[in-house]
Write a protein that holds these residues in place. Structure first.
Motif, PDB file in Angstrom:
ATOM      1  N   LEU A 231       0.824  -1.207   0.000  1.00  0.00           N
ATOM      2  CA  LEU A 231       0.000   0.000   0.000  1.00  0.00           C
ATOM      3  C   LEU A 231       0.861   1.261   0.000  1.00  0.00           C
ATOM      4  CD1 LEU A 231      -2.745  -1.084   2.567  1.00  0.00           C
ATOM      5  CD2 LEU A 231      -3.145  -0.461   0.177  1.00  0.00           C
ATOM      6  N   GLY A 240      -7.288   4.068  -2.506  1.00  0.00           N
ATOM      7  CA  GLY A 240      -6.452   2.968  -2.063  1.00  0.00           C
ATOM      8  C   GLY A 240      -6.419   1.823  -3.061  1.00  0.00           C
ATOM      9  N   ILE A 246      -4.118  -6.174  -4.528  1.00  0.00           N
ATOM     10  CA  ILE A 246      -3.026  -6.459  -3.595  1.00  0.00           C
ATOM     11  C   ILE A 246      -2.596  -7.915  -3.700  1.00  0.00           C
ATOM     12  CG2 ILE A 246      -2.380  -6.535  -1.152  1.00  0.00           C
ATOM     13  CD1 ILE A 246      -4.373  -4.249  -0.687  1.00  0.00           C
ATOM     14  N   VAL A 270      -4.641   0.979   8.570  1.00  0.00           N
ATOM     15  CA  VAL A 270      -5.388   1.118   7.320  1.00  0.00           C
ATOM     16  C   VAL A 270      -6.866   1.332   7.637  1.00  0.00           C
ATOM     17  CG1 VAL A 270      -3.770  -0.381   6.075  1.00  0.00           C
ATOM     18  CG2 VAL A 270      -5.842  -1.365   7.063  1.00  0.00           C
TER      19      VAL A 270
END
Length: 284
Positions: A231, A240, A246, A270
């Motif tokens: 991130l 994001g 991810i 987060v």
């Protein structure tokens, strides 16, 4: 001369007599205390902080957070459900750190005036939309809710990010001390060293190549460290990165990413943005 009332572009300021919520605005001196307001200031919080705040005793009209009295609060969240009763409207809000009910008590005269305002174009919070709340935390039958004095829909998405960052700043102020105090105690030097570690993490420096070197987090799983580094080092918008993105970048299963996200959310690193599977860093 007292500290001036702190305001923001989103209208998230304290009352004219109650003082703002930004660090440094709590102690307006004896003049405020004589008016009976004292610590009745407005504080920006997350829902997790509301759920974790200490209640000194059942009769107390305040809660304790970070060692300080907390009476009036403001927070933002996504409206998951709206339930209209005879005496109140209950909103269930979720800000990515937790969920809590917000109750707006109905007054017949106020409701009539509100209906007239609606005809003039006044908007109300809607399900799945975002809203800002001002009110007081309540504890009834061992269940917490917020009694709202004001709740309004959020139209600028930047207000969501702004609020989370502001809540973080205020939390650090109470737990780490004012910036001036930290500097006087040599905190500026330590802060510079910490900032250098973060910079090294961005550039891939810091030695060893381990993603945990980004912040050298102790007691954190390797998967959580990898997600945190991903991130931090991946160019992205304010929304994001999605769990699938991810997982693809790290070459792991999406279930591993979701497990790591729970760990990082528990640490306050987060927060969720557009949905429950998209995260951005809450790290300043």
């Amino acid at each position: 001369m007292g500290t001036p009332l702190c305001t923001t572009s989103y209208g998230a300021q304290g009352g004219a007599d109650g003082g703002g919520f930004m660090p440094g605005s709590q102690g307006e001196g004896n003049a405020v205390a004589k008016r009976g307001y004292g610590s009745d200031n407005l504080r920006p919080v997350t829902i997790k902080q509301l759920l974790g705040a200490e209640h000194p005793n059942p009769d107390a009209d305040y809660f304790m957070l970070d060692g300080n009295e907390m009476k009036q609060v403001t927070f933002v969240g996504q409206v998951r459900n709206i339930s209209t009763q005879t005496t109140n409207v209950t909103y269930k809000l979720d800000d990515g750190t937790g969920t809590i009910e917000v109750k707006v008590w109905i007054d017949a005269e106020a409701m009539q005036n509100d209906e007239m305002d609606m005809g003039a174009g006044k908007k109300k919070p809607a399900e799945q939309g975002y809203a800002r709340v001002w009110g007081r935390l309540k504890d009834f039958n061992n269940r917490r809710h917020v009694g709202a004095t004001v709740i309004r829909p959020i139209e600028d998405p930047n207000e969501i990010t702004y609020h989370l960052l502001e809540a973080t700043v205020v939390h650090l102020h109470f737990t780490k001390g004012p910036l001036e105090t930290q500097q006087a105690n040599g905190g500026a030097t330590n802060g510079h060293a910490a900032q250098q570690q973060i910079t090294n993490g961005y550039s891939g420096g810091g030695g060893g190549g381990d993603s945990g070197d980004v912040l050298r987090m102790q007691g954190v799983s390797q998967m959580a460290k990898k997600m945190f580094a991903c991130l931090k080092q991946t160019p992205q918008t304010n929304e994001g990165l999605h769990a699938q993105d991810i997982a693809t970048r790290l070459g792991v299963e999406i279930t591993e990413v979701k497990k790591a996200s729970d760990e990082l959310m528990g640490l306050g690193k987060v927060y969720t943005t557009v949905d429950d599977d998209t995260w951005a860093l809450l790290d300043i």
